[in-house]
Design a protein around this motif. Structure first.
Motif, PDB file in Angstrom:
ATOM      1  N   LEU A 130       7.798  -1.587   0.731  1.00 16.14           N
ATOM      2  CA  LEU A 130       6.876  -0.960  -0.230  1.00 16.14           C
ATOM      3  C   LEU A 130       5.407  -1.257   0.073  1.00 16.14           C
ATOM      4  O   LEU A 130       4.537  -0.438  -0.203  1.00 16.14           O
ATOM      5  CB  LEU A 130       7.237  -1.370  -1.658  1.00 16.14           C
ATOM      6  CG  LEU A 130       8.437  -0.585  -2.223  1.00 16.14           C
ATOM      7  CD1 LEU A 130       8.913  -1.196  -3.542  1.00 16.14           C
ATOM      8  CD2 LEU A 130       8.112   0.897  -2.418  1.00 16.14           C
ATOM      9  N   GLN A 131       5.147  -2.402   0.683  1.00 17.96           N
ATOM     10  CA  GLN A 131       3.746  -2.700   1.048  1.00 17.96           C
ATOM     11  C   GLN A 131       3.211  -1.650   2.002  1.00 17.96           C
ATOM     12  O   GLN A 131       2.116  -1.125   1.854  1.00 17.96           O
ATOM     13  CB  GLN A 131       3.683  -4.049   1.760  1.00 17.96           C
ATOM     14  CG  GLN A 131       3.748  -5.189   0.794  1.00 17.96           C
ATOM     15  CD  GLN A 131       3.278  -6.486   1.457  1.00 17.96           C
ATOM     16  OE1 GLN A 131       2.679  -6.470   2.535  1.00 17.96           O
ATOM     17  NE2 GLN A 131       3.543  -7.584   0.807  1.00 17.96           N
ATOM     18  N   ARG A 132       4.021  -1.350   3.025  1.00 17.12           N
ATOM     19  CA  ARG A 132       3.610  -0.359   4.017  1.00 17.12           C
ATOM     20  C   ARG A 132       3.601   1.042   3.415  1.00 17.12           C
ATOM     21  O   ARG A 132       2.728   1.853   3.702  1.00 17.12           O
ATOM     22  CB  ARG A 132       4.592  -0.436   5.195  1.00 17.12           C
ATOM     23  CG  ARG A 132       4.220   0.385   6.371  1.00 17.12           C
ATOM     24  CD  ARG A 132       5.344   0.343   7.391  1.00 17.12           C
ATOM     25  NE  ARG A 132       4.994   1.192   8.508  1.00 17.12           N
ATOM     26  CZ  ARG A 132       4.248   0.801   9.524  1.00 17.12           C
ATOM     27  NH1 ARG A 132       3.798  -0.438   9.575  1.00 17.12           N
ATOM     28  NH2 ARG A 132       3.947   1.642  10.488  1.00 17.12           N
ATOM     29  N   VAL A 133       4.604   1.300   2.558  1.00 11.77           N
ATOM     30  CA  VAL A 133       4.713   2.615   1.921  1.00 11.77           C
ATOM     31  C   VAL A 133       3.451   2.905   1.093  1.00 11.77           C
ATOM     32  O   VAL A 133       2.845   3.977   1.222  1.00 11.77           O
ATOM     33  CB  VAL A 133       5.971   2.672   1.015  1.00 11.77           C
ATOM     34  CG1 VAL A 133       5.933   3.882   0.094  1.00 11.77           C
ATOM     35  CG2 VAL A 133       7.236   2.674   1.870  1.00 11.77           C
ATOM     36  N   TRP A 134       3.019   1.939   0.279  1.00 10.94           N
ATOM     37  CA  TRP A 134       1.846   2.196  -0.561  1.00 10.94           C
ATOM     38  C   TRP A 134       0.575   2.317   0.262  1.00 10.94           C
ATOM     39  O   TRP A 134      -0.336   3.069  -0.094  1.00 10.94           O
ATOM     40  CB  TRP A 134       1.722   1.132  -1.664  1.00 10.94           C
ATOM     41  CG  TRP A 134       2.593   1.479  -2.835  1.00 10.94           C
ATOM     42  CD1 TRP A 134       3.704   0.823  -3.253  1.00 10.94           C
ATOM     43  CD2 TRP A 134       2.444   2.613  -3.713  1.00 10.94           C
ATOM     44  NE1 TRP A 134       4.258   1.464  -4.341  1.00 10.94           N
ATOM     45  CE2 TRP A 134       3.509   2.562  -4.653  1.00 10.94           C
ATOM     46  CE3 TRP A 134       1.543   3.661  -3.802  1.00 10.94           C
ATOM     47  CZ2 TRP A 134       3.669   3.518  -5.658  1.00 10.94           C
ATOM     48  CZ3 TRP A 134       1.701   4.615  -4.804  1.00 10.94           C
ATOM     49  CH2 TRP A 134       2.751   4.537  -5.717  1.00 10.94           C
ATOM     50  N   ARG A 135       0.504   1.582   1.385  1.00 13.08           N
ATOM     51  CA  ARG A 135      -0.665   1.752   2.271  1.00 13.08           C
ATOM     52  C   ARG A 135      -0.681   3.199   2.805  1.00 13.08           C
ATOM     53  O   ARG A 135      -1.694   3.872   2.812  1.00 13.08           O
ATOM     54  CB  ARG A 135      -0.564   0.734   3.439  1.00 13.08           C
ATOM     55  CG  ARG A 135      -1.628   0.862   4.486  1.00 13.08           C
ATOM     56  CD  ARG A 135      -2.917   0.075   4.174  1.00 13.08           C
ATOM     57  NE  ARG A 135      -3.644   0.463   2.991  1.00 13.08           N
ATOM     58  CZ  ARG A 135      -4.452   1.528   2.881  1.00 13.08           C
ATOM     59  NH1 ARG A 135      -4.654   2.312   3.906  1.00 13.08           N
ATOM     60  NH2 ARG A 135      -5.091   1.786   1.765  1.00 13.08           N
ATOM     61  N   ALA A 136       0.494   3.670   3.220  1.00 12.07           N
ATOM     62  CA  ALA A 136       0.583   5.038   3.762  1.00 12.07           C
ATOM     63  C   ALA A 136       0.352   6.066   2.646  1.00 12.07           C
ATOM     64  O   ALA A 136      -0.244   7.118   2.890  1.00 12.07           O
ATOM     65  CB  ALA A 136       1.940   5.262   4.414  1.00 12.07           C
ATOM     66  N   GLU A 137       0.831   5.772   1.446  1.00 10.42           N
ATOM     67  CA  GLU A 137       0.575   6.689   0.329  1.00 10.42           C
ATOM     68  C   GLU A 137      -0.929   6.825   0.106  1.00 10.42           C
ATOM     69  O   GLU A 137      -1.445   7.914  -0.096  1.00 10.42           O
ATOM     70  CB  GLU A 137       1.227   6.172  -0.971  1.00 10.42           C
ATOM     71  CG  GLU A 137       2.741   6.284  -1.009  1.00 10.42           C
ATOM     72  CD  GLU A 137       3.247   7.721  -1.127  1.00 10.42           C
ATOM     73  OE1 GLU A 137       2.462   8.636  -1.434  1.00 10.42           O
ATOM     74  OE2 GLU A 137       4.448   7.916  -0.873  1.00 10.42           O
ATOM     75  N   HIS A 138      -1.599   5.668   0.136  1.00  9.10           N
ATOM     76  CA  HIS A 138      -3.047   5.725  -0.103  1.00  9.10           C
ATOM     77  C   HIS A 138      -3.744   6.506   1.003  1.00  9.10           C
ATOM     78  O   HIS A 138      -4.586   7.378   0.750  1.00  9.10           O
ATOM     79  CB  HIS A 138      -3.653   4.315  -0.203  1.00  9.10           C
ATOM     80  CG  HIS A 138      -5.127   4.369  -0.417  1.00  9.10           C
ATOM     81  ND1 HIS A 138      -6.031   4.337   0.619  1.00  9.10           N
ATOM     82  CD2 HIS A 138      -5.860   4.539  -1.545  1.00  9.10           C
ATOM     83  CE1 HIS A 138      -7.257   4.463   0.144  1.00  9.10           C
ATOM     84  NE2 HIS A 138      -7.184   4.595  -1.168  1.00  9.10           N
ATOM     85  N   PHE A 139      -3.371   6.227   2.245  1.00  9.40           N
ATOM     86  CA  PHE A 139      -4.026   6.913   3.371  1.00  9.40           C
ATOM     87  C   PHE A 139      -3.766   8.427   3.325  1.00  9.40           C
ATOM     88  O   PHE A 139      -4.681   9.228   3.529  1.00  9.40           O
ATOM     89  CB  PHE A 139      -3.531   6.321   4.699  1.00  9.40           C
ATOM     90  CG  PHE A 139      -4.139   6.985   5.895  1.00  9.40           C
ATOM     91  CD1 PHE A 139      -5.501   6.896   6.133  1.00  9.40           C
ATOM     92  CD2 PHE A 139      -3.350   7.717   6.783  1.00  9.40           C
ATOM     93  CE1 PHE A 139      -6.076   7.535   7.231  1.00  9.40           C
ATOM     94  CE2 PHE A 139      -3.921   8.346   7.877  1.00  9.40           C
ATOM     95  CZ  PHE A 139      -5.282   8.252   8.102  1.00  9.40           C
ATOM     96  N   SER A 140      -2.529   8.800   3.022  1.00  8.96           N
ATOM     97  CA  SER A 140      -2.195  10.238   3.000  1.00  8.96           C
ATOM     98  C   SER A 140      -2.920  10.939   1.854  1.00  8.96           C
ATOM     99  O   SER A 140      -3.382  12.077   1.999  1.00  8.96           O
ATOM    100  CB  SER A 140      -0.682  10.426   2.831  1.00  8.96           C
ATOM    101  OG  SER A 140       0.009   9.684   3.808  1.00  8.96           O
ATOM    102  N   TRP A 141      -3.017  10.254   0.718  1.00 10.95           N
ATOM    103  CA  TRP A 141      -3.760  10.800  -0.425  1.00 10.95           C
ATOM    104  C   TRP A 141      -5.238  10.937  -0.069  1.00 10.95           C
ATOM    105  O   TRP A 141      -5.872  11.956  -0.323  1.00 10.95           O
ATOM    106  CB  TRP A 141      -3.570   9.863  -1.634  1.00 10.95           C
ATOM    107  CG  TRP A 141      -4.514  10.103  -2.755  1.00 10.95           C
ATOM    108  CD1 TRP A 141      -4.377  11.004  -3.781  1.00 10.95           C
ATOM    109  CD2 TRP A 141      -5.777   9.453  -2.957  1.00 10.95           C
ATOM    110  NE1 TRP A 141      -5.471  10.943  -4.613  1.00 10.95           N
ATOM    111  CE2 TRP A 141      -6.347   9.996  -4.126  1.00 10.95           C
ATOM    112  CE3 TRP A 141      -6.473   8.449  -2.277  1.00 10.95           C
ATOM    113  CZ2 TRP A 141      -7.583   9.585  -4.622  1.00 10.95           C
ATOM    114  CZ3 TRP A 141      -7.716   8.044  -2.768  1.00 10.95           C
ATOM    115  CH2 TRP A 141      -8.249   8.598  -3.925  1.00 10.95           C
TER     116      TRP A 141
END
Ligand code: FAD
Ligand code: DHB
Length: 395
Positions: free
Chosen positions: A337-348
């Motif tokens: 989830l740490q990596r997932v939320w980083r990627a969520e933020h970047f994609s957003w």
């Protein structure tokens, strides 16, 4: 062949997440079975992502699945951003300590993994539709599926849901056990494939008053292009000429760059969504890839996140097989989830910085342009983009 009725890990879904997980488990000597709803041709030809991060390529190499990728993949050391008729190149290696990306389509990754698995891997059943998962709170969950017109069951130690956003495994978790976070964007991407050499050596992400556009590629002779369009757009209502004219307007830049036009061979409209499930595990169910999270495509993170999930998961299963410890499995969700939320933020961030939204006033547009100007002016701002785009190491 009669399908097995027991295995250690039942993998639901034969997309990139399920296929790579099966390969990694097989190499670690862990028994698994992959159940895939669709037929082989459908799975191998589904047109989706095109960019592989350094960490994804490293993972494919480490499991012997990168022979063709290393021959045919296009190594890209940067991307171009365009706005206000100007352009700025982001150089990945110099900003990230040597990381880069590969243009190699998801269709090809899937073909390579399917071929390896059919040649020497664990069972991979196509046209096997999982209909239910029960007993996930016991030591031996049961997967029910239909195959060749018959209902079958597979008992296992763990079920991994690699069955995408619309899959059934996440839905087998009792209500209230998972928390979900979601955003649906007020626009979609109109993606086309064209039989024409790309008009650029590297991808172009373009902000324009008419909306976002992306120039990507599949090979030296095939271009992949995307246009931001309103939700609900019917791709059949656009003529080829309209598509090329619109792309030309949105990529407009000072200087003598020219967009090459050619026959459009495929077209589709893709809605855009951010979605995360927490945690990514319940009982003996583990979720990986799109079954657990979705990103809008602007940062090219979807496929790469699916790969990093299953790399972490395969390590955890390997630890359990060799030491009996379930520490890695227990930590799986938090680690991913740490990596997932980083990627969520970047994609957003990539999406909202480059797309025009119906509710935008001049204020939001000025903010977007100010940030794009900042990226061009500051190597720190550019490095932040480059590190996220080329991908953080898999934890
Ligand atoms: P999937 O690839 O979705 O695989 C899931 C598999 O599970 C499928 O093969 C499905 O048939 C199977 N399945 C589903 N239900 C069942 C069932 N009941 N029983 C058995 N099998 C089942 N990402 C980018 O980075 N860039 C892009 O341009 C891009 N474009 C995309 C376009 C579309 C239309 C979509 C849907 C996604 C796109 N993505 C893109 C995201 C990227 O393709 C995904 O993140 C990636 O495919 C995730 O892999 P996965 O294996 O988790 O899921
Ligand atoms: C492609 C898709 C993306 O979402 C992206 O950010 C870059 C490239 C592609 O399909 O090539």
């Amino acid at each position: 062949m009669t399908p097995p009725t027991h295995t250690t890990v039942a993998v639901v879904g034969g997309g990139p997440a399920g296929l790579l997980l099966a390969r990694l488990l097989h190499q670690a000597g862990i028994d698994c079975v992959v159940l895939e709803h669709r037929d082989r041709t459908y799975v191998e030809q589904r047109q989706r992502a095109g960019i592989l991060e350094q960490g994804t390529v490293d993972a494919l190499r480490a499991c012997g699945a990168a022979e063709r990728l290393d021959r045919e993949g296009l190594v890209h050391d940067g991307v171009e951003l365009r706005w206000n008729r100007r352009s700025h190149r982001i150089d990945f290696p110099s900003l990230t300590g040597g990381r880069r990306v590969w243009v190699y389509a998801q269709t090809e990754v899937v073909k390579d993994l399917v071929a390896l698995q059919l040649a020497d891997g664990p069972p991979l059943l196509f046209k096997a539709e999982v209909t239910a998962v029960t007993g996930a709170d016991t030591e031996h969950p049961v997967v029910q599926y239909t195959h060749q017109g018959r209902s079958r069951t597979l008992t296992c130690d763990y079920v991994v849901g690699c069955d995408g956003f619309h899959g059934v495994v996440r839905k087998a978790v009792p209500e209230g056990q998972l928390q979900t976070f979601e955003r649906v964007y007020p626009y979609s991407w109109f993606g086309v494939l064209a039989d024409i050499p790309p008009s650029c050596d590297e991808l172009i992400y373009a902000h324009s008053p008419r909306g976002f556009a992306l120039h990507s590629m599949r090979s030296p002779t095939v271009s992949r292009l995307y246009l931001q369009v309103p939700n609900g757009t019917d791709p059949a209502t656009w003529s080829d000429k309209q598509i090329w004219d619109e792309l030309e307007e949105r990529f407009a830049v000072d200087g003598d760059w020219k967009l090459r036009r050619g026959p459009i061979t495929q077209r589709a409209v893709l809605p855009m969504r951010s979605f995360v499930t927490e945690p990514m595990r319940w009982g003996r169910i583990l979720l990986a890839g799109d079954a657990a999270h979705i990103v809008p495509p602007t940062g090219a993170k979807g496929l790469n996140l699916a790969v990093s999930d299953v790399v972490v998961l395969a390590r955890a299963f390997t630890e359990r097989a060799s030491t009996g410890s379930t520490a890695g499995l227990n930590a799986y969700s938090d680690t991913c989830l740490q990596r997932v939320w980083r990627a969520e933020h970047f994609s957003w961030f990539m999406t909202t910085t480059t797309h025009t939204a119906p509710e935008h006033s001049g204020f939001e547009t000025r903010l977007q342009l100010a940030y794009l100007d900042r990226i061009a002016a500051s190597s720190h701002a550019a490095a932040e983009l480059a590190e996220n785009y080329a991908g953080l190491p898999i934890g």
